[in-house]
Structures are given as C-alpha cells and as structure tokens.
Design a protein around this motif. Structure first.
Motif, mmCIF file in Angstrom:
data_model
loop_
_atom_site.group_PDB
_atom_site.id
_atom_site.type_symbol
_atom_site.label_atom_id
_atom_site.label_comp_id
_atom_site.label_asym_id
_atom_site.label_seq_id
_atom_site.Cartn_x
_atom_site.Cartn_y
_atom_site.Cartn_z
ATOM 1 N N LYS A 12 -6.792 -8.485 1.790
ATOM 2 C CA LYS A 12 -6.422 -7.285 1.033
ATOM 3 C C LYS A 12 -7.474 -7.027 -0.046
ATOM 4 O O LYS A 12 -8.412 -7.786 -0.213
ATOM 5 C CB LYS A 12 -5.053 -7.485 0.397
ATOM 6 C CG LYS A 12 -3.965 -7.827 1.398
ATOM 7 C CD LYS A 12 -2.896 -6.804 1.369
ATOM 8 C CE LYS A 12 -1.791 -7.218 2.331
ATOM 9 N NZ LYS A 12 -1.611 -6.290 3.391
ATOM 10 N N GLU A 65 -9.302 -0.064 6.398
ATOM 11 C CA GLU A 65 -8.065 -0.606 6.961
ATOM 12 C C GLU A 65 -8.301 -0.779 8.450
ATOM 13 O O GLU A 65 -8.497 0.193 9.174
ATOM 14 C CB GLU A 65 -6.887 0.327 6.716
ATOM 15 C CG GLU A 65 -5.581 -0.263 7.202
ATOM 16 C CD GLU A 65 -4.384 0.604 6.859
ATOM 17 O OE1 GLU A 65 -3.291 0.264 7.324
ATOM 18 O OE2 GLU A 65 -4.535 1.617 6.153
ATOM 19 N N SER A 66 -8.350 -2.040 8.899
ATOM 20 C CA SER A 66 -8.644 -2.335 10.299
ATOM 21 C C SER A 66 -7.967 -3.646 10.688
ATOM 22 O O SER A 66 -8.074 -4.648 9.977
ATOM 23 C CB SER A 66 -10.154 -2.457 10.514
ATOM 24 O OG SER A 66 -10.436 -2.850 11.836
ATOM 25 N N THR A 67 -7.297 -3.627 11.822
ATOM 26 C CA THR A 67 -6.629 -4.842 12.295
ATOM 27 C C THR A 67 -7.457 -5.606 13.316
ATOM 28 O O THR A 67 -7.051 -6.670 13.760
ATOM 29 C CB THR A 67 -5.269 -4.494 12.927
ATOM 30 O OG1 THR A 67 -5.493 -3.583 14.014
ATOM 31 C CG2 THR A 67 -4.333 -3.871 11.903
ATOM 32 N N ASP A 98 -7.265 -4.805 4.861
ATOM 33 C CA ASP A 98 -6.658 -3.629 4.253
ATOM 34 C C ASP A 98 -7.153 -3.560 2.819
ATOM 35 O O ASP A 98 -6.565 -4.125 1.911
ATOM 36 C CB ASP A 98 -5.137 -3.698 4.295
ATOM 37 C CG ASP A 98 -4.486 -2.441 3.742
ATOM 38 O OD1 ASP A 98 -5.221 -1.517 3.316
ATOM 39 O OD2 ASP A 98 -3.253 -2.389 3.725
ATOM 40 N N THR A 99 -8.301 -2.904 2.639
ATOM 41 C CA THR A 99 -8.905 -2.814 1.309
ATOM 42 C C THR A 99 -8.862 -1.387 0.771
ATOM 43 O O THR A 99 -9.618 -1.049 -0.127
ATOM 44 C CB THR A 99 -10.359 -3.326 1.338
ATOM 45 O OG1 THR A 99 -11.105 -2.575 2.308
ATOM 46 C CG2 THR A 99 -10.415 -4.808 1.674
ATOM 47 N N GLN A 100 -7.968 -0.584 1.311
ATOM 48 C CA GLN A 100 -7.785 0.759 0.771
ATOM 49 C C GLN A 100 -6.854 0.690 -0.432
ATOM 50 O O GLN A 100 -5.856 -0.019 -0.395
ATOM 51 C CB GLN A 100 -7.212 1.706 1.829
ATOM 52 C CG GLN A 100 -8.182 1.983 2.930
ATOM 53 C CD GLN A 100 -7.652 3.009 3.918
ATOM 54 O OE1 GLN A 100 -6.461 3.283 3.963
ATOM 55 N NE2 GLN A 100 -8.527 3.576 4.726
#
Length: 101
Positions: A12, A65-67, A98-100
């Motif tokens: 995160k 944001e990428s899984t 998820d760094t948004q």
C-alpha cells in the motif's frame, strides 16, 4: 537457478518489501538494473554470504493500483564464480500494489 521471493505480497501507499533472491550457486555481477520490476523498483541490492543469497528493497510506484506484478531476472544478466551464465528466466510470485491516495 534463481528463486525470487517478495516478503509482502500486498503493498500500500508508503510501504516497501524485502525481496530475497536465492541462487543454486554463488553469482557475481548482479545489479538492481538486471531485474524487470512490475510497477516498482529495487534498491539496496546486496549479498552477505558470498553471492549465494541476495536481498533488496522493493518500492512500489506511486499512484498505481495493480493486482498482477512480477519481478523477473534473465539468467544471461549474471554469472557464477566460474564465469558461466545461467539460462532461462526466474520470476517472483505475484504481488499486488495499491498506492493510489
């Protein structure tokens, strides 16, 4: 052969993760630039046991944001202590970012 393990598979905002790269025999000439890092970068790559195990810090890219992310290492980018290059590519397991804000 190489094995790449990302300690924290869900990063995160503000987080980093230790990455451990283990080889079947000691290697030399390895740099952070030898890795392809999905939505992030590696820093502080070092080995404390003669090149058999390496550690680095994974910093995710901000605003992403990428899984589905991997760290890859092409075997032709490093050599063993006898000067032989490896073959194939090693990939880490998947990690999410998820760094948004």
């Amino acid at each position: 052969t190489a094995t790449i393990v990302v300690a924290d598979s869900a990063l995160k905002v503000g987080q980093t993760s230790t990455v451990t790269i283990s080889f079947s025999e000691a290697v030399t000439g390895l740099t952070a630039d030898d890795f392809v890092v999905g939505n992030g970068s590696l820093s502080g790559l070092s080995s404390s046991n003669g090149g058999l195990t390496w550690t680095a810090t994974l910093t995710p890219t901000a605003g992403v944001e990428s899984t589905a992310n991997l760290i890859s290492l092409d075997g032709s980018r490093y050599t063993d202590l006898a000067g032989n290059t490896a073959s194939g590519t090693a990939n880490s397991g998947n990690y999410a970012i998820d760094t948004q804000r």
